[in-house]
Design a protein around this motif. Structure first.
Motif, PDB file in Angstrom:
ATOM      1  N   CYS A   4      47.021  36.512  42.595  1.00  0.00           N
ATOM      2  CA  CYS A   4      46.006  37.058  44.229  1.00  0.00           C
ATOM      3  C   CYS A   4      45.393  38.014  43.120  1.00  0.00           C
ATOM      4  O   CYS A   4      46.669  38.771  42.932  1.00  0.00           O
ATOM      5  CB  CYS A   4      46.954  37.205  44.856  1.00  0.00           C
ATOM      6  N   GLU A   5      44.529  37.487  43.031  1.00  0.00           N
ATOM      7  CA  GLU A   5      43.331  38.554  42.692  1.00  0.00           C
ATOM      8  C   GLU A   5      43.192  39.538  44.159  1.00  0.00           C
ATOM      9  O   GLU A   5      42.147  39.308  45.048  1.00  0.00           O
ATOM     10  CB  GLU A   5      41.758  38.618  41.984  1.00  0.00           C
ATOM     11  N   HIS A   6      43.745  40.919  43.901  1.00  0.00           N
ATOM     12  CA  HIS A   6      43.075  41.813  44.690  1.00  0.00           C
ATOM     13  C   HIS A   6      41.987  42.807  44.555  1.00  0.00           C
ATOM     14  O   HIS A   6      41.699  43.434  45.593  1.00  0.00           O
ATOM     15  CB  HIS A   6      44.554  42.961  45.132  1.00  0.00           C
ATOM     16  N   ARG A   7      41.656  42.996  43.497  1.00  0.00           N
ATOM     17  CA  ARG A   7      40.304  43.168  43.362  1.00  0.00           C
ATOM     18  C   ARG A   7      39.114  43.133  43.735  1.00  0.00           C
ATOM     19  O   ARG A   7      39.111  41.881  43.287  1.00  0.00           O
ATOM     20  CB  ARG A   7      40.534  44.324  42.001  1.00  0.00           C
ATOM     21  N   ALA A   8      38.048  43.385  43.978  1.00  0.00           N
ATOM     22  CA  ALA A   8      36.840  43.077  44.088  1.00  0.00           C
ATOM     23  C   ALA A   8      35.852  41.974  43.036  1.00  0.00           C
ATOM     24  O   ALA A   8      35.452  41.155  43.137  1.00  0.00           O
ATOM     25  CB  ALA A   8      36.069  44.109  44.578  1.00  0.00           C
ATOM     26  N   SER A   9      35.616  42.667  42.006  1.00  0.00           N
ATOM     27  CA  SER A   9      35.403  42.530  40.284  1.00  0.00           C
ATOM     28  C   SER A   9      36.320  41.379  39.757  1.00  0.00           C
ATOM     29  O   SER A   9      37.414  41.706  40.014  1.00  0.00           O
ATOM     30  CB  SER A   9      34.986  43.889  39.699  1.00  0.00           C
ATOM     31  N   PRO A  10      36.241  40.825  38.485  1.00  0.00           N
ATOM     32  CA  PRO A  10      36.802  39.706  37.321  1.00  0.00           C
ATOM     33  C   PRO A  10      37.418  40.892  37.048  1.00  0.00           C
ATOM     34  O   PRO A  10      37.413  41.491  36.756  1.00  0.00           O
ATOM     35  CB  PRO A  10      35.957  38.725  37.295  1.00  0.00           C
ATOM     36  N   HIS A  11      38.555  39.946  36.740  1.00  0.00           N
ATOM     37  CA  HIS A  11      39.876  40.751  35.408  1.00  0.00           C
ATOM     38  C   HIS A  11      40.135  39.830  34.927  1.00  0.00           C
ATOM     39  O   HIS A  11      40.495  38.551  34.780  1.00  0.00           O
ATOM     40  CB  HIS A  11      41.039  41.368  36.201  1.00  0.00           C
ATOM     41  N   ARG A  12      40.674  39.546  33.233  1.00  0.00           N
ATOM     42  CA  ARG A  12      41.476  39.480  32.885  1.00  0.00           C
ATOM     43  C   ARG A  12      43.246  39.684  33.389  1.00  0.00           C
ATOM     44  O   ARG A  12      43.667  40.565  32.895  1.00  0.00           O
ATOM     45  CB  ARG A  12      41.179  39.047  31.928  1.00  0.00           C
ATOM     46  N   ARG A  13      43.790  38.498  33.527  1.00  0.00           N
ATOM     47  CA  ARG A  13      45.346  39.126  34.483  1.00  0.00           C
ATOM     48  C   ARG A  13      46.534  38.826  33.917  1.00  0.00           C
ATOM     49  O   ARG A  13      45.825  37.385  32.752  1.00  0.00           O
ATOM     50  CB  ARG A  13      45.983  38.717  35.855  1.00  0.00           C
ATOM     51  N   ARG A  14      48.023  38.709  33.256  1.00  0.00           N
ATOM     52  CA  ARG A  14      48.332  38.043  31.772  1.00  0.00           C
ATOM     53  C   ARG A  14      49.565  38.639  32.701  1.00  0.00           C
ATOM     54  O   ARG A  14      50.184  38.878  33.980  1.00  0.00           O
ATOM     55  CB  ARG A  14      49.045  39.843  30.596  1.00  0.00           C
ATOM     56  N   VAL A  15      50.030  37.228  32.761  1.00  0.00           N
ATOM     57  CA  VAL A  15      51.627  36.419  33.184  1.00  0.00           C
ATOM     58  C   VAL A  15      52.659  36.225  32.220  1.00  0.00           C
ATOM     59  O   VAL A  15      51.904  35.227  31.134  1.00  0.00           O
ATOM     60  CB  VAL A  15      50.942  35.264  34.160  1.00  0.00           C
ATOM     61  N   VAL A  16      53.264  36.411  32.483  1.00  0.00           N
ATOM     62  CA  VAL A  16      54.247  36.377  31.180  1.00  0.00           C
ATOM     63  C   VAL A  16      55.072  35.189  31.743  1.00  0.00           C
ATOM     64  O   VAL A  16      56.100  35.520  33.427  1.00  0.00           O
ATOM     65  CB  VAL A  16      55.690  37.965  30.426  1.00  0.00           C
TER      66      VAL A  16
END
Length: 141
Positions: free
Chosen positions: A123-135
């Protein structure tokens, strides 16, 4: 049989506020691990995004969730003390608290034991794109 462990990190590119289905990527980690039965723990290494299991059949579910998270934590800097990182940062932290950053899912027959209409989402809660890490950490046989 003895218990085995396996761990991998997924990089997930988001497009801004919304949900990214990572079910296939997590299932790939499970498949590659060779673990047939056990538990998968997913942990998101961020404080302004979240993880959830939600319906994957009707896209209106995700749209409605996005709308209602916006109502619960609106992007209005007048409501928050923490505003240095922009008007979407503190609301994103609140939404992250609501969605959570970890999941535990049973593994059965070498796959995530999800229900018919369930999928795993970042779930991206910021307005801009991000690279997120899931372990993804697996424990099982």
């Amino acid at each position: 049989m003895s218990l085995r462990q396996h761990q991998a990190t997924l990089d997930v590119q988001t497009r801004g506020t919304g949900f990214v289905d990572v079910t296939a990527q997590v299932d790939g980690v499970v498949r590659d691990s060779g673990i047939d039965s056990g538990l998968a723990t997913l942990f998101l290494q961020h404080t302004s995004a979240g993880l959830t299991i939600q319906e994957n059949a009707d896209p209106d579910v995700l749209r409605d969730l996005t709308t209602h998270l916006e109502r619960l934590a609106p992007r209005d800097t007048a409501l928050y003390r923490h505003t240095m990182e922009g008007p979407d940062d503190m609301p994103a932290h609140i939404r992250s608290t609501l969605t959570g950053v970890s999941l535990t899912i049973p593994v059965s027959d070498g796959r995530l034991a999800l229900g018919t209409w369930q999928a795993v989402y970042v779930c991206e809660h910021r307005a801009s794109p991000h690279r997120r890490r899931v372990v993804v950490h697996l424990l099982g046989e």
